[in-house]
Design an enzyme around this catalytic site. Structure first.
Site, PDB file in Angstrom:
ATOM      1  N   ASP A   1       0.970  -1.532   0.330  1.00 17.42           N
ATOM      2  CA  ASP A   1       0.045  -0.104   0.019  1.00 17.42           C
ATOM      3  C   ASP A   1       0.821   1.169   0.324  1.00 17.42           C
ATOM      4  O   ASP A   1       1.843   1.058   0.389  1.00 17.42           O
ATOM      5  CB  ASP A   1      -1.082   0.127   1.634  1.00 17.42           C
ATOM      6  N   GLY A   2       0.132   2.441  -0.269  1.00 16.23           N
ATOM      7  CA  GLY A   2       0.707   3.434  -0.678  1.00 16.23           C
ATOM      8  C   GLY A   2       1.847   3.792  -2.231  1.00 16.23           C
ATOM      9  O   GLY A   2       2.354   4.930  -1.989  1.00 16.23           O
ATOM     10  N   ASN A   3       1.515   3.150  -2.728  1.00 14.65           N
ATOM     11  CA  ASN A   3       2.368   3.647  -3.821  1.00 14.65           C
ATOM     12  C   ASN A   3       2.108   5.185  -4.278  1.00 14.65           C
ATOM     13  O   ASN A   3       2.481   5.872  -4.451  1.00 14.65           O
ATOM     14  CB  ASN A   3       1.673   2.881  -4.962  1.00 14.65           C
TER      15      ASN A   3
ATOM     16  N   GLU B   1      -0.403 -13.225  12.051  1.00 16.76           N
ATOM     17  CA  GLU B   1       0.404 -12.471  12.655  1.00 16.76           C
ATOM     18  C   GLU B   1       0.395 -10.521  11.954  1.00 16.76           C
ATOM     19  O   GLU B   1       0.451 -11.551  11.194  1.00 16.76           O
ATOM     20  CB  GLU B   1       1.933 -12.563  13.638  1.00 16.76           C
TER      21      GLU B   1
ATOM     22  N   ARG C   1       1.551  -5.154   5.544  1.00 16.98           N
ATOM     23  CA  ARG C   1       0.992  -3.644   5.370  1.00 16.98           C
ATOM     24  C   ARG C   1       1.545  -2.555   4.982  1.00 16.98           C
ATOM     25  O   ARG C   1       1.834  -2.832   6.310  1.00 16.98           O
ATOM     26  CB  ARG C   1      -0.270  -3.412   5.715  1.00 16.98           C
TER      27      ARG C   1
ATOM     28  N   LEU D   1      10.663 -20.555  -4.125  1.00 20.20           N
ATOM     29  CA  LEU D   1       9.884 -19.665  -2.915  1.00 20.20           C
ATOM     30  C   LEU D   1       8.731 -20.635  -3.855  1.00 20.20           C
ATOM     31  O   LEU D   1       9.059 -20.229  -4.980  1.00 20.20           O
ATOM     32  CB  LEU D   1      10.492 -18.919  -2.719  1.00 20.20           C
TER      33      LEU D   1
ATOM     34  N   HIS E   1       3.414   3.724  -8.298  1.00 21.52           N
ATOM     35  CA  HIS E   1       3.193   1.726  -9.244  1.00 21.52           C
ATOM     36  C   HIS E   1       4.452   1.159  -9.625  1.00 21.52           C
ATOM     37  O   HIS E   1       4.599   0.347  -9.119  1.00 21.52           O
ATOM     38  CB  HIS E   1       2.170   1.878  -9.914  1.00 21.52           C
TER      39      HIS E   1
ATOM     40  N   SER F   1      -8.807  -4.647   4.150  1.00 14.38           N
ATOM     41  CA  SER F   1      -9.169  -4.754   3.050  1.00 14.38           C
ATOM     42  C   SER F   1      -9.608  -6.291   2.368  1.00 14.38           C
ATOM     43  O   SER F   1      -9.246  -6.087   0.885  1.00 14.38           O
ATOM     44  CB  SER F   1      -8.467  -4.093   2.283  1.00 14.38           C
TER      45      SER F   1
ATOM     46  N   SER G   1     -10.635  -6.989  -6.250  1.00 10.81           N
ATOM     47  CA  SER G   1     -11.438  -7.314  -7.106  1.00 10.81           C
ATOM     48  C   SER G   1     -12.140  -6.071  -7.449  1.00 10.81           C
ATOM     49  O   SER G   1     -13.345  -5.142  -7.852  1.00 10.81           O
ATOM     50  CB  SER G   1     -12.402  -8.246  -6.815  1.00 10.81           C
TER      51      SER G   1
HETATM   52  C1  FPP Z   1      -1.646  -0.149  -3.603  1.00 13.17           C
HETATM   53  O1  FPP Z   1      -1.158   1.635  -3.517  1.00 13.17           O
HETATM   54  C2  FPP Z   1      -0.686  -0.602  -4.847  1.00 13.17           C
HETATM   55  C3  FPP Z   1      -2.092  -1.247  -5.280  1.00 13.17           C
HETATM   56  C4  FPP Z   1      -3.146  -0.642  -6.056  1.00 13.17           C
HETATM   57  C5  FPP Z   1      -1.338  -1.919  -6.227  1.00 13.17           C
HETATM   58  C6  FPP Z   1      -0.205  -3.065  -6.435  1.00 13.17           C
HETATM   59  C7  FPP Z   1       0.407  -3.066  -7.518  1.00 13.17           C
HETATM   60  C8  FPP Z   1       2.173  -2.808  -7.877  1.00 13.17           C
HETATM   61  C9  FPP Z   1       3.299  -2.843  -6.930  1.00 13.17           C
HETATM   62  C10 FPP Z   1       3.110  -2.800  -8.886  1.00 13.17           C
HETATM   63  C11 FPP Z   1       2.242  -4.329  -9.735  1.00 13.17           C
HETATM   64  C12 FPP Z   1       2.133  -5.339  -9.067  1.00 13.17           C
HETATM   65  C13 FPP Z   1       3.078  -6.577  -9.155  1.00 13.17           C
HETATM   66  C14 FPP Z   1       2.796  -8.316  -8.903  1.00 13.17           C
HETATM   67  C15 FPP Z   1       4.258  -6.302 -10.599  1.00 13.17           C
HETATM   68  P1  FPP Z   1      -2.213   2.938  -3.609  1.00 13.17           P
HETATM   69  O2  FPP Z   1      -2.248   3.513  -5.180  1.00 13.17           O
HETATM   70  O3  FPP Z   1      -3.480   2.163  -2.797  1.00 13.17           O
HETATM   71  O4  FPP Z   1      -1.546   3.924  -3.337  1.00 13.17           O
HETATM   72  P2  FPP Z   1      -2.774   5.058  -2.037  1.00 13.17           P
HETATM   73  O5  FPP Z   1      -3.521   4.220  -0.971  1.00 13.17           O
HETATM   74  O6  FPP Z   1      -1.504   5.523  -1.568  1.00 13.17           O
HETATM   75  O7  FPP Z   1      -3.387   5.439  -2.922  1.00 13.17           O
END
Ligand code: FPP
Length: 249
Positions: free
Chosen positions: A18-20, A205, A186, A129, A35, A194, A64
């Site tokens: 989370d947090g991209n 844990e 997380r 893995l 992302h 979520s 989903s």
């Molecule tokens: C949450 O950040 C992240 C996602 C919804 C997607 C995670 C996907 C990737 C890291 C890339 C693709 C995955 C693979 C396995 C190649 P957010 O957008 O919800 O961040 P925010 O909460 O700060 O808006």
């Protein structure tokens, strides 16, 4: 940081990445850059998990519910997953990584499903893995699919209602054959599940990491594993020391 002190790593670690978006916003960049950086963190994490001797690593790649995001962001996320499989599959295969995909497959458009199936198929016999990619995944959806399978088995007379046990349900989940996660991490400071692995998380844990996913690295992973190593897991029973006292007393 060395990993030599990880005497017994958890068998299965699952991560809510989370947090991209916030990582990008704080730098004045488009969310999609967050992302892309997130994919680099995925690569680092898969490599580290294999080095640490973790057997299963589950990554929540696309829920989903994520389809409700703006079309452009969904399409960037699909593109990143596509590129990850196309570019990294050969390397993952060479590293003996086995890929499993969990989530709803029906209704997936275009080349995404064939790519995911190819990744599973190519790496099917690998023994290192297991990388579990949760894609188009929601735990309630998964449970509904499992209940439907059960209902069909009962309807067809393959099993009786009395045969509906916790393991009969477990065997019909997308994660059949995969042990429950010992540790769920997380990132980004959010502290909720979520709709991720609701059934399987019964005794997991949790480690909540304040850093955003694009910043997740080997050191933060090790820190989470060390925090896990200090937990006293009781699975509803008593801790080893209390059980000894109970017997002695
Ligand atoms: C949450 O950040 C992240 C996602 C919804 C997607 C995670 C996907 C990737 C890291 C890339 C693709 C995955 C693979 C396995 C190649 P957010 O957008 O919800 O961040 P925010 O909460 O700060 O808006």
């Amino acid at each position: 940081m060395a990993s030599g002190d990880l005497l017994s790593p958890p068998r299965h670690v699952a991560i809510i990445m989370d947090g991209n978006g916030r990582w990008a916003n704080e730098r004045g960049l488009p969310r999609t850059v967050g992302h892309s950086k997130g994919v680099e963190a995925v690569r680092r994490t898969v490599e580290a998990a294999a080095d640490f001797g973790i057997e299963y690593l589950t990554l929540f790649a696309f829920s989903s519910e994520n389809w409700s995001r703006p079309e452009e962001e969904v399409s960037v996320l699909m593109g990143l997953l596509r590129r990850f499989i196309r570019r990294d599959l050969a390397e993952l295969h060479r590293s003996n990584v086995r890929i499993r995909v969990i989530g709803e497959r029906d209704g997936l458009q275009g080349d995404i499903l064939p790519l995911l199936l190819e990744a599973e198929d190519t790496t099917r016999n690998n023994t290192g893995l297991t990388l579990v990619i949760a894609f188009n995944y929601g735990a309630r959806d998964e449970m509904v699919r499992a209940m439907r399978r059960l209902a069909r088995d009962i309807e067809a007379g393959r099993i009786a209602a009395e045969d509906v046990t916790a393991s009969a349900i477990t065997e019909r989940l997308d994660t059949a054959g995969i042990p429950d996660p010992d540790l769920i991490i997380r990132t980004s400071g959010e502290e909720r599940l979520s709709n991720f692995l609701l059934w399987q998380a019964a005794y997991s844990e949790f480690v909540f990491v304040p850093e955003y996913w694009p910043d997740f690295d080997r050191d933060l992973f090790l820190k989470a594993l060390r925090s896990f190593a200090n937990r006293d897991r009781r699975f509803g029973g008593l801790s080893a020391s209390k059980a000894a006292t109970a017997v002695a007393g």
